[in-house]
Design an enzyme around this catalytic site. Structure first.
Site, short mmCIF file in Angstrom:
data_model
loop_
_atom_site.label_atom_id
_atom_site.label_comp_id
_atom_site.label_asym_id
_atom_site.label_seq_id
_atom_site.Cartn_x
_atom_site.Cartn_y
_atom_site.Cartn_z
N ASN A 161 8.97 7.69 -12.27
CA ASN A 161 9.64 7.58 -10.98
C ASN A 161 10.77 6.57 -11.08
OD1 ASN A 161 9.81 5.73 -8.34
ND2 ASN A 161 9.36 7.81 -7.69
N GLU A 162 12.01 7.01 -10.83
CA GLU A 162 13.17 6.10 -10.81
C GLU A 162 13.08 5.12 -11.98
OE1 GLU A 162 13.26 4.30 -6.93
OE2 GLU A 162 13.85 6.16 -5.94
N TRP A 179 17.70 3.91 10.41
CA TRP A 179 18.15 5.18 9.85
C TRP A 179 17.66 6.40 10.64
CZ3 TRP A 179 17.19 4.58 3.83
CH2 TRP A 179 18.15 3.71 3.30
N ARG A 225 5.13 -2.41 -7.89
CA ARG A 225 5.21 -1.32 -8.86
C ARG A 225 6.28 -1.69 -9.89
NH1 ARG A 225 8.80 3.24 -5.56
NH2 ARG A 225 10.62 1.92 -5.31
N GLU A 248 13.97 13.04 -3.52
CA GLU A 248 13.70 12.14 -2.40
C GLU A 248 14.99 11.91 -1.62
OE1 GLU A 248 11.89 8.37 -3.20
OE2 GLU A 248 10.46 9.20 -4.63
#
Length: 689
Positions: free
Chosen positions: A143-144, A313, A105, A304
């Site tokens: 996005n970001e 995590w 992406r 997010e």
């Protein structure tokens, strides 16, 4: 907003089986009230050029609307479909590594006219499908978003136009400002302008990166204008800003000027990821939250954050809840997980959501349900929390970029590498651990004067007017703490010819001409009436070093009007100051000329706050107990108490009588609050309802 948004990203397109109704049932059970959809699914919504299919978007909106769950729509422009790249390969960005290849992406040239044409069309089609839907409460742009290294011919041609405008078409002025005579880099005709990707000139290179960041601002403004044509007045526009990535969200984002990019948004948003388990400190949550809240001086959305995330995590019991309330304590109005379920085959197969691959209830999902149902009960007391912080940290994209071109280690093989964000986080983490809340301000900010304490880490590149504003801040009664490498160059990354620290010498009362990398250098106390270094931890026998040791970098300071708080303990450097304080006008300015341990920095900060009359009972409490506060929409003080440790802890409540919202018990001044391992308490001042 009148409630906390609590939810997850949801992608019906990715599901290997039909389970929309079952997912909604589980969401309702967990108290989830919002989902984010449509982002990153361009190839599903437009499988071929001009062929549109919003089936997945519509069926999810239908189902969520029927269930009373709100929806945020993401424009799908950050991952381009194969058909576009096949027909128009130039939509992929050309970077310093050459031409991009399809696959990942965020590989496109955000200035490419073909990409922009198709992006506009898919956005408009998506808006037509979604804007009138009752369940849709807002839109996330892209996005970001970053510039993705785009540096092809069209970008460089625009950069030359940008420079001609900046320097009023005066080549000599540009050559002089950037020092291009060196190594025959001088440009004598605009048409001779070389490919900037090969430059060795830090001034020109940093200016190009500043220009590239402006492309992101332009791109997001362009998207927001398209969305604004369709959206209802009560629908918001946001963007999920992210941070410098070091395996998790770490520091100031080098590829976007968040402050400028946020101007086109009605509410700022962010993505915050962080270590958990034994490494959970909450520092990344607080840093990301404080950074994002400061963009518009208002509440923000966490669009997010991790649920299970990477295998390392998976949260311990209690940690997911602690993390959620930590976001809210910084002023977040939303906590949303990436993502609802875990993907079964993709690049992110093992970036796990609330549900695992089996879609069954698990400990993380069950804890999310505890959070969601608590928020149903007390969320109106937590939403729209307002801060009244007295401290600000000044951060600068320009200094970050300049210190990438001219790193503090300067290639010394024996010196640790120090980057801009290392200095920022060194400062921020000590404030956080000392329970000192802060805002962030930016070189363009106009609200510097509202703070009592200003902290300036490594402001390497800055225009004179900004440095004079800092001088004026101190002169008018402010308290300044600034570090090495501040004020060193102008806005063109050209070293100032004045004796360092240049313009800031006025308020700092020090000067220096030399700096070096310390070897076996310690700090020593210079003021008999000041115990700044007396309580620092003694020698660490195991590592054969002390917390008084100077690390990485040191300036050889001489004083003009400043007092020496600490100097160097070393045969060659003992005549030089390391930490100083100066009275200037009505205020004080502390200068830290070297990289110290966190323990020493904590004492410097404590000294500053005591002098400013700002050291309170809450600052007597230190990490792993974290205290955060603000005013809720009912006008009452809310105080969060967090235990970032696996042991049960107690903390004294030192404020007016209140109610602990999670258990609805009264809390009296002087009463001890018990915090379970990884536990939280939330106290609202005032009598029990």
């Amino acid at each position: 907003m009148d409630q906390i948004l609590y939810g997850a990203a949801y992608y019906d397109e990715y599901m290997p089986v039909e389970r929309l109704d079952q997912d909604i049932k589980m969401m309702k059970q967990a108290g989830i009230n919002v989902v984010r959809i449509a982002e990153s699914t361009w190839s599903t919504c437009e499988p071929q050029d001009g062929v549109f299919d919003f089936t997945h978007v519509e069926r999810v909106m239908d189902a969520m609307e029927a269930a009373g769950i709100s929806v945020i729509i993401g424009t799908p422009t950050y991952a381009v479909p194969t058909w576009m790249v096949k027909a128009y390969p130039d939509v992929l960005a050309t970077t310093v590594k050459g031409k991009g290849m399809y696959g990942p992406r965020q590989i496109m040239d955000i200035t490419n006219p073909v990409y922009l044409f198709y992006s506009e069309r898919i956005i408009r089609k998506l808006m037509e499908c979604t804007a009138k839907r009752k369940c849709v409460i807002g839109y996330q742009l892209d996005n970001e978003t970053k510039y993705y290294g785009t540096a092809g011919k069209n970008v460089q041609e625009r950069f030359v136009k940008y420079l001609r405008n900046k320097f009023h078409n005066d080549l000599e002025a540009m050559n002089q400002a950037f020092g291009l005579d060196y190594w025959s880099n001088r440009i004598n005709a605009w048409e001779d302008f070389p490919d900037v990707r090969g430059t060795i000139n830090g001034s020109l290179g940093a200016e190009f990166e500043k220009f590239q960041r402006s492309l992101v601002v332009e791109f997001l403004e362009w998207q927001s204008q398209i969305v604004a044509e369709y959206k209802r007045e009560n629908q918001f526009v946001t963007q999920n800003f992210d941070f410098e990535w070091r395996g998790y969200s770490y520091g100031v984002q080098p590829d976007v000027n968040h402050y400028q990019a946020a101007k086109c948004l009605s509410v700022a948003g962010t993505d915050i990821y962080h270590p958990t388990q034994d490494d959970l400190t909450g520092a990344e949550i607080a840093f990301g939250g404080d950074s994002t809240r400061s963009l518009k001086q208002d509440n923000y959305l966490v669009l997010e954050t991790e649920a299970q995330g990477f295998p390392c995590w998976v949260p311990y019991p209690g940690q997911l809840r602690l993390q959620a309330y930590s976001h809210l304590a910084s002023g977040a109005n939303a906590v949303m997980y990436w993502h609802w379920h875990s993907i079964h085959n993709s690049m992110e197969t093992y970036w796990k959501g609330l549900l695992s691959h089996d879609f069954k209830e698990n400990a993380t999902y069950q804890e999310a349900g505890i959070i969601g149902n608590e928020l149903k009960r007390i969320g109106t007391k937590l939403v729209n929390l307002k801060k009244r912080n007295k401290t600000a940290i000044l951060v600068s994209n320009e200094s970050l970029t300049a210190l990438k071109w001219f790193p503090i280690d300067m290639g010394a093989s024996t010196a640790p590498k120090l980057y801009y964000n290392d200095v920022v986080r060194w400062i921020y983490d000590v404030l956080y651990q000392s329970n000192i809340e802060c805002d962030f301000i930016f070189p363009e900010s106009d609200n510097l004067e509202q703070y009592q304490v200003l902290i300036v880490p490594a402001l390497y590149s800055a225009p004179s007017v900004l440095l004079e504003r800092i001088n004026s801040f101190v002169d008018q009664g402010g308290h300044l703490v600034t570090t090495f490498k501040s004020g060193f160059t102008d806005e063109n990354v050209k070293v100032r010819t004045e004796q360092q620290p240049g313009i800031l010498s006025k308020c700092l009362g020090v000067n220096y001409s030399q700096f070096t990398f310390p070897k076996n250098v310690r700090l020593k106390n210079n003021m008999p009436d000041n115990d700044m270094l007396e309580n620092v931890m003694p020698e660490d026998k195991l590592n054969q070093q002390t917390n008084l040791e100077v690390n990485g970098f040191m300036e050889l300071l001489k004083t003009d009007t400043a007092k020496v708080l600490a100097s160097y303990e070393h045969a060659a450097w003992n005549e030089y100051a390391a930490v100083t304080v100066n009275g200037y006008g009505k205020g004080t300015a502390v200068y830290i000329g070297c990289m110290t341990s966190a323990e020493v920095l904590k004492n410097i900060i404590k000294y500053t706050y005591q002098n400013a009359g700002l050291w309170t009972a809450d600052q007597q409490v230190a990490f792993p107990i974290i205290i955060r506060s603000g005013i809720n929409q009912q006008g009452k003080e809310i105080r969060y108490y967090f235990n970032y440790s696996p042991e049960e802890r107690t903390v004294e409540y030192s404020h007016p009588k209140g109610v602990e919202l999670l258990n609805h018990n009264s809390v009296e001044p002087g009463e001890m609050i018990n915090l379970k391992p990884w536990g939280a308490a939330i106290v609202e001042e005032g009598s029990k309802d």
